[in-house]
Scaffold this motif. Sequence first.
Motif, PDB file in Angstrom:
ATOM      1  N   ASN A 131       0.790  -1.271  -0.112  1.00  0.00           N
ATOM      2  CA  ASN A 131      -0.045  -0.099  -0.024  1.00  0.00           C
ATOM      3  C   ASN A 131       0.675   1.307  -0.086  1.00  0.00           C
ATOM      4  OD1 ASN A 131      -2.278  -1.605   0.321  1.00  0.00           O
ATOM      5  ND2 ASN A 131      -2.251  -1.554   2.398  1.00  0.00           N
ATOM      6  N   GLY A 132       1.868   1.330   0.652  1.00  0.00           N
ATOM      7  CA  GLY A 132       2.742   2.352   0.869  1.00  0.00           C
ATOM      8  C   GLY A 132       3.506   2.523  -0.555  1.00  0.00           C
ATOM      9  N   PHE A 163      -6.806   5.951  -3.085  1.00  0.00           N
ATOM     10  CA  PHE A 163      -7.578   5.643  -2.003  1.00  0.00           C
ATOM     11  C   PHE A 163      -8.122   4.376  -2.271  1.00  0.00           C
ATOM     12  CE2 PHE A 163     -11.722   5.588   0.038  1.00  0.00           C
ATOM     13  CZ  PHE A 163     -11.338   5.389   1.458  1.00  0.00           C
ATOM     14  N   ARG A 164      -8.905   4.535  -3.441  1.00  0.00           N
ATOM     15  CA  ARG A 164      -9.672   3.468  -4.083  1.00  0.00           C
ATOM     16  C   ARG A 164      -8.918   2.188  -4.249  1.00  0.00           C
ATOM     17  NH1 ARG A 164     -13.928   4.826  -8.727  1.00  0.00           N
ATOM     18  NH2 ARG A 164     -14.086   2.524  -8.222  1.00  0.00           N
ATOM     19  N   PRO A 165      -7.913   2.108  -5.019  1.00  0.00           N
ATOM     20  CA  PRO A 165      -6.916   1.009  -5.165  1.00  0.00           C
ATOM     21  C   PRO A 165      -6.530   0.315  -3.803  1.00  0.00           C
ATOM     22  CG  PRO A 165      -6.353   2.829  -6.845  1.00  0.00           C
ATOM     23  CD  PRO A 165      -7.403   3.259  -5.930  1.00  0.00           C
ATOM     24  N   VAL A 166      -5.962   0.954  -2.963  1.00  0.00           N
ATOM     25  CA  VAL A 166      -5.464   0.497  -1.467  1.00  0.00           C
ATOM     26  C   VAL A 166      -6.671   0.107  -0.931  1.00  0.00           C
ATOM     27  CG1 VAL A 166      -4.702   1.171   0.590  1.00  0.00           C
ATOM     28  CG2 VAL A 166      -3.755   1.965  -1.460  1.00  0.00           C
ATOM     29  N   MET A 168      -9.599  -1.252  -2.220  1.00  0.00           N
ATOM     30  CA  MET A 168     -10.069  -2.414  -2.788  1.00  0.00           C
ATOM     31  C   MET A 168      -9.064  -3.646  -2.700  1.00  0.00           C
ATOM     32  SD  MET A 168     -11.219  -0.518  -6.347  1.00  0.00           S
ATOM     33  CE  MET A 168     -11.587  -2.156  -7.106  1.00  0.00           C
ATOM     34  N   THR A 169      -7.754  -3.546  -2.663  1.00  0.00           N
ATOM     35  CA  THR A 169      -6.933  -4.472  -2.597  1.00  0.00           C
ATOM     36  C   THR A 169      -7.043  -5.091  -1.330  1.00  0.00           C
ATOM     37  OG1 THR A 169      -5.372  -3.481  -4.036  1.00  0.00           O
ATOM     38  CG2 THR A 169      -4.356  -4.982  -2.638  1.00  0.00           C
ATOM     39  N   ALA A 170      -7.104  -4.244  -0.094  1.00  0.00           N
ATOM     40  CA  ALA A 170      -7.108  -4.464   1.342  1.00  0.00           C
ATOM     41  C   ALA A 170      -8.468  -5.296   1.598  1.00  0.00           C
ATOM     42  CB  ALA A 170      -6.958  -3.328   2.268  1.00  0.00           C
ATOM     43  N   ILE A 171      -9.452  -4.796   1.212  1.00  0.00           N
ATOM     44  CA  ILE A 171     -10.692  -5.429   1.544  1.00  0.00           C
ATOM     45  C   ILE A 171     -10.922  -6.940   0.920  1.00  0.00           C
ATOM     46  CG2 ILE A 171     -13.293  -5.290   0.986  1.00  0.00           C
ATOM     47  CD1 ILE A 171     -12.897  -2.216   1.191  1.00  0.00           C
ATOM     48  N   THR A 172     -10.396  -7.127  -0.335  1.00  0.00           N
ATOM     49  CA  THR A 172     -10.380  -8.456  -0.948  1.00  0.00           C
ATOM     50  C   THR A 172      -9.508  -9.193  -0.322  1.00  0.00           C
ATOM     51  OG1 THR A 172      -8.743  -7.493  -2.582  1.00  0.00           O
ATOM     52  CG2 THR A 172     -11.170  -7.486  -3.276  1.00  0.00           C
ATOM     53  N   THR A 173      -8.493  -8.840   0.116  1.00  0.00           N
ATOM     54  CA  THR A 173      -7.581  -9.803   0.806  1.00  0.00           C
ATOM     55  C   THR A 173      -8.113 -10.033   2.182  1.00  0.00           C
ATOM     56  OG1 THR A 173      -5.806  -8.724  -0.125  1.00  0.00           O
ATOM     57  CG2 THR A 173      -5.068 -10.040   1.752  1.00  0.00           C
ATOM     58  N   LEU A 207      -5.989   1.446   7.034  1.00  0.00           N
ATOM     59  CA  LEU A 207      -6.356   2.777   7.551  1.00  0.00           C
ATOM     60  C   LEU A 207      -5.368   3.656   7.794  1.00  0.00           C
ATOM     61  CD1 LEU A 207      -9.366   1.040   9.425  1.00  0.00           C
ATOM     62  CD2 LEU A 207      -9.197   1.741   7.175  1.00  0.00           C
ATOM     63  N   LEU A 208      -4.327   3.191   8.730  1.00  0.00           N
ATOM     64  CA  LEU A 208      -3.235   4.247   9.004  1.00  0.00           C
ATOM     65  C   LEU A 208      -2.324   4.462   8.003  1.00  0.00           C
ATOM     66  CD1 LEU A 208      -2.765   2.791  12.638  1.00  0.00           C
ATOM     67  CD2 LEU A 208      -4.002   4.658  12.282  1.00  0.00           C
ATOM     68  N   THR A 209      -2.138   3.604   7.047  1.00  0.00           N
ATOM     69  CA  THR A 209      -1.179   3.946   5.957  1.00  0.00           C
ATOM     70  C   THR A 209      -1.555   5.172   5.297  1.00  0.00           C
ATOM     71  OG1 THR A 209      -0.382   1.848   5.879  1.00  0.00           O
ATOM     72  CG2 THR A 209      -0.083   2.964   3.946  1.00  0.00           C
TER      73      THR A 209
END
Length: 258
Positions: A131-132, A163-166, A168-173, A207-209
């Motif tokens: 994400n970073g 915001f959206r790509p990060v 989406m990636t986190a939620i699917t994982t 969320l914090l990233t």
Amino acid sequence: SPNSIHRVNGKNVMSVTAQINTEDLGAVQRDLRRAISNFDMPVGYGVDLGDELLELSESFMSFLTTLLMALILIYLVMSALFESYLLPLSILTSVPMALGGAVWMLFMTDSQLDTITFIGCILMAGIIVNNGIVIVDHINNLRKSYGRGRMIEAIIQGGKDRFRPVMMTAITTILGLVPLALATTGGAGTFSGLGRALIGGLTAGTLLTLFVVPVFYSLIEDFHHWLINFLGNLAPSNLKRLAGNNAAASTVQDTDAS
């Protein structure tokens, strides 16, 4: 007298075993150490914990060493890709936050911190930095198009664009790990702690990233500019000093020649 004599390292040993009603060996180890410290032993006698509890402490130290090596390798790869020694530090700030989220999730779900969850934390360190990387790389591209002086505008726009790509990636994982985290029986139940650690770490880290990494990016850039200016201010004085020494040497040589 005992029916048989058992010795370990030349010492007579008597084993005391018991069944426990919890899977949290760390809590059992703490309770046993507390009980041993309050128990008065005769001279020449001592109490040692069993192999399973000793392996728990050794596995924790091995986990710290492995995690440190993983962070070093991640830093080296990002330093080569970003061609900077400072920018990867802003990305690595997401790892401590993710570890805090993993520990919090294990505490809330009453899960033990064992070898399986340690593996989950190491995997999470490699996942959360993605994400970073996405955010910092986009900020660098925006600064090239906006101009190096418009850093704040690039950071704000980069956060909005990524915001959206990060998320989406986190939620699917995270959703993919939910069945593993909820498993209680069979082979999947053994790895439930791994799923819970990953879910907690990815949730808190993502969320914090989005807020912490851009802040540290700006701080590191400010430090970089200050360091360049500081070294630049030192350079003229050194050059003047060298020029003065050369002028003095030339004067001496001219005097000798005359």
